[in-house]
Scaffold this active site. Structure first.
Site, PDB file in Angstrom:
ATOM      1  N   GLY A 184     -55.733  97.144  62.637  1.00  0.00           N
ATOM      2  CA  GLY A 184     -57.009  97.721  62.195  1.00  0.00           C
ATOM      3  C   GLY A 184     -58.132  96.696  62.101  1.00  0.00           C
ATOM      4  O   GLY A 184     -59.184  96.972  61.524  1.00  0.00           O
TER       5      GLY A 184
ATOM      6  N   SER B 134     -54.363  96.767  66.975  1.00  0.00           N
ATOM      7  CA  SER B 134     -55.646  96.831  67.691  1.00  0.00           C
ATOM      8  C   SER B 134     -55.498  96.985  69.203  1.00  0.00           C
ATOM      9  O   SER B 134     -56.317  96.478  69.968  1.00  0.00           O
ATOM     10  CB  SER B 134     -56.517  95.611  67.357  1.00  0.00           C
ATOM     11  OG  SER B 134     -56.822  95.615  65.972  1.00  0.00           O
TER      12      SER B 134
ATOM     13  N   LYS C 180     -51.879 107.617  60.732  1.00  0.00           N
ATOM     14  CA  LYS C 180     -52.082 107.193  59.334  1.00  0.00           C
ATOM     15  C   LYS C 180     -52.561 108.382  58.485  1.00  0.00           C
ATOM     16  O   LYS C 180     -52.163 109.502  58.754  1.00  0.00           O
ATOM     17  CB  LYS C 180     -53.052 106.024  59.267  1.00  0.00           C
ATOM     18  CG  LYS C 180     -52.727 104.924  60.267  1.00  0.00           C
ATOM     19  CD  LYS C 180     -53.423 103.648  59.972  1.00  0.00           C
ATOM     20  CE  LYS C 180     -53.128 102.659  61.090  1.00  0.00           C
ATOM     21  NZ  LYS C 180     -53.406 101.302  60.724  1.00  0.00           N
TER      22      LYS C 180
ATOM     23  N   HIS D   8     -43.673 100.522  58.015  1.00  0.00           N
ATOM     24  CA  HIS D   8     -45.017 100.097  58.445  1.00  0.00           C
ATOM     25  C   HIS D   8     -45.570  99.112  57.412  1.00  0.00           C
ATOM     26  O   HIS D   8     -45.316  99.258  56.215  1.00  0.00           O
ATOM     27  CB  HIS D   8     -45.942 101.311  58.573  1.00  0.00           C
ATOM     28  CG  HIS D   8     -47.238 100.973  59.248  1.00  0.00           C
ATOM     29  ND1 HIS D   8     -48.283 100.396  58.568  1.00  0.00           N
ATOM     30  CD2 HIS D   8     -47.639 101.101  60.535  1.00  0.00           C
ATOM     31  CE1 HIS D   8     -49.282 100.182  59.426  1.00  0.00           C
ATOM     32  NE2 HIS D   8     -48.914 100.598  60.616  1.00  0.00           N
TER      33      HIS D   8
ATOM     34  N   GLU E 125     -45.752  94.364  64.877  1.00  0.00           N
ATOM     35  CA  GLU E 125     -47.148  94.544  64.495  1.00  0.00           C
ATOM     36  C   GLU E 125     -47.595  93.408  63.571  1.00  0.00           C
ATOM     37  O   GLU E 125     -47.367  93.476  62.349  1.00  0.00           O
ATOM     38  CB  GLU E 125     -47.321  95.867  63.748  1.00  0.00           C
ATOM     39  CG  GLU E 125     -46.941  97.084  64.552  1.00  0.00           C
ATOM     40  CD  GLU E 125     -47.684  98.324  64.079  1.00  0.00           C
ATOM     41  OE1 GLU E 125     -48.378  98.926  64.891  1.00  0.00           O
ATOM     42  OE2 GLU E 125     -47.590  98.660  62.881  1.00  0.00           O
TER      43      GLU E 125
ATOM     44  N   ASN F   8     -50.099 106.245  65.778  1.00  0.00           N
ATOM     45  CA  ASN F   8     -49.892 106.332  64.329  1.00  0.00           C
ATOM     46  C   ASN F   8     -51.214 106.815  63.734  1.00  0.00           C
ATOM     47  O   ASN F   8     -52.170 106.055  63.671  1.00  0.00           O
ATOM     48  CB  ASN F   8     -49.509 104.957  63.769  1.00  0.00           C
ATOM     49  CG  ASN F   8     -49.483 104.946  62.245  1.00  0.00           C
ATOM     50  OD1 ASN F   8     -49.470 105.998  61.614  1.00  0.00           O
ATOM     51  ND2 ASN F   8     -49.477 103.759  61.661  1.00  0.00           N
TER      52      ASN F   8
HETATM   53  C1  PEP Z   1     -50.838 100.616  63.232  1.00  0.00           C
HETATM   54  O1  PEP Z   1     -51.241 100.917  62.138  1.00  0.00           O
HETATM   55  O2  PEP Z   1     -49.661 100.830  63.519  1.00  0.00           O
HETATM   56  C2  PEP Z   1     -51.784 100.008  64.175  1.00  0.00           C
HETATM   57  C3  PEP Z   1     -51.291  99.335  65.176  1.00  0.00           C
HETATM   58  O3  PEP Z   1     -53.116 100.169  63.930  1.00  0.00           O
HETATM   59  P1  PEP Z   1     -54.355  99.705  64.853  1.00  0.00           P
HETATM   60  O4  PEP Z   1     -54.009 100.066  66.280  1.00  0.00           O
HETATM   61  O5  PEP Z   1     -55.517 100.477  64.351  1.00  0.00           O
HETATM   62  O6  PEP Z   1     -54.499  98.241  64.677  1.00  0.00           O
END
Ligand code: PEP
Length: 248
Positions: free
Chosen positions: A173, A213, A12, A95, A167, A10
């Site tokens: 993040g 993460s 973003k 999301h 998630e 992703n």
């Molecule tokens: C996401 O935004 O879907 C995500 C999992 O971000 P990160 O891996 O940076 O935590």
């Protein structure tokens, strides 16, 4: 049954169209895998050059959002047929950043999931609890509610083809990855919820990712859990680490 792993990046709100092509050219040789489906979910303006850049590979391009109407006076929105016509096959829906900053509701997510299937787009449906909810002990209840509403009115054949990304908001993040047990527990509960809504066979087919993460060092343990079929990866999907994650 063994489900095929799916690892999606992703991006973003990162990478201009020319930067997107550069990143794809760097990642292309690193993410070649026969063992997993690999998807790059990119900003809308990067979709067309990204589709071009992955030609000749097995990488699929996904969008990060989509509107639930076909066309019309919805300034700034992107329709499902705009995505399919551009060569998109997956779309991230619901999301937590869209739920939080753009006030998307479970009902919006459901309308988008319905539209995605009408257009033969595979939705990557995101669910996840806040830290407060985890501390209050309502994680599973909350996620079951998100799943139930997202799948309202969706037939089992489509449900089986969907992807759900678990998630936890507190892990996105933040560098704070959920423990393997926490991730497996919730992904298992999501599969049980799908089994209740449909049947065991649908639950066995649907793919459930963990996101939050994920890094090259945490991917292998997470993705080897019985109910975790891959990952949705934010930060690390913009780096060569994504190659190590795909080839965990
Ligand atoms: C996401 O935004 O879907 C995500 C999992 O971000 P990160 O891996 O940076 O935590």
């Amino acid at each position: 049954m063994s489900r095929r792993k799916i690892i999606a990046g992703n991006w973003k709100m990162n990478k201009t169209p020319s930067e997107a092509v550069e990143l794809i050219n760097t990642l292309k040789p690193l993410v070649a895998s026969d063992a997993a489906d690999v998807v790059f979910c990119v900003p809308a303006i990067d979709i067309i050059p990204a589709v071009e850049a992955v030609k000749g590979t097995k990488i699929a391009i996904g969008a990060e959002n989509m509107y639930f109407e076909e066309k019309g006076a919805y300034t700034g929105e992107i329709s499902p047929s705009m995505l399919t016509d551009a060569g998109v096959s997956y779309v991230i829906l619901g999301h937590s950043e869209r739920r939080q900053y753009f006030k998307e509701t479970d009902e919006d997510v459901n309308a988008k999931v319905r539209k995605a299937f009408e257009h033969k787009l595979t939705p990557i449906i995101c669910v996840g609890e806040s830290l407060k909810q985890r501390e209050q002990g309502v994680t599973i209840d909350f996620i079951r509610q998100q799943v139930k509403i997202a799948f309202s009115g969706i037939e089992s054949e489509n449900a089986a083809a969907a992807v759900i990304a678990y998630e936890p908001i507190w892990a996105i993040g933040t560098g704070k990855v959920a423990t393997t047990d926490q991730a497996q527990e919730v992904c298992h509960a999501i599969r049980a919820c799908i089994s209740e809504l449909y049947d065991e066979s649908t639950a066995e087919k649907i793919r459930i990712q963990y996101g939050g993460s994920v890094s090259a060092s945490s991917a292998a343990e997470l993705f080897s859990q019985p109910d975790i079929d891959g990952g949705l990866v934010g930060g690390a999907s913009l780096k060569t680490d994504f190659g190590s994650i795909v080839n965990y």
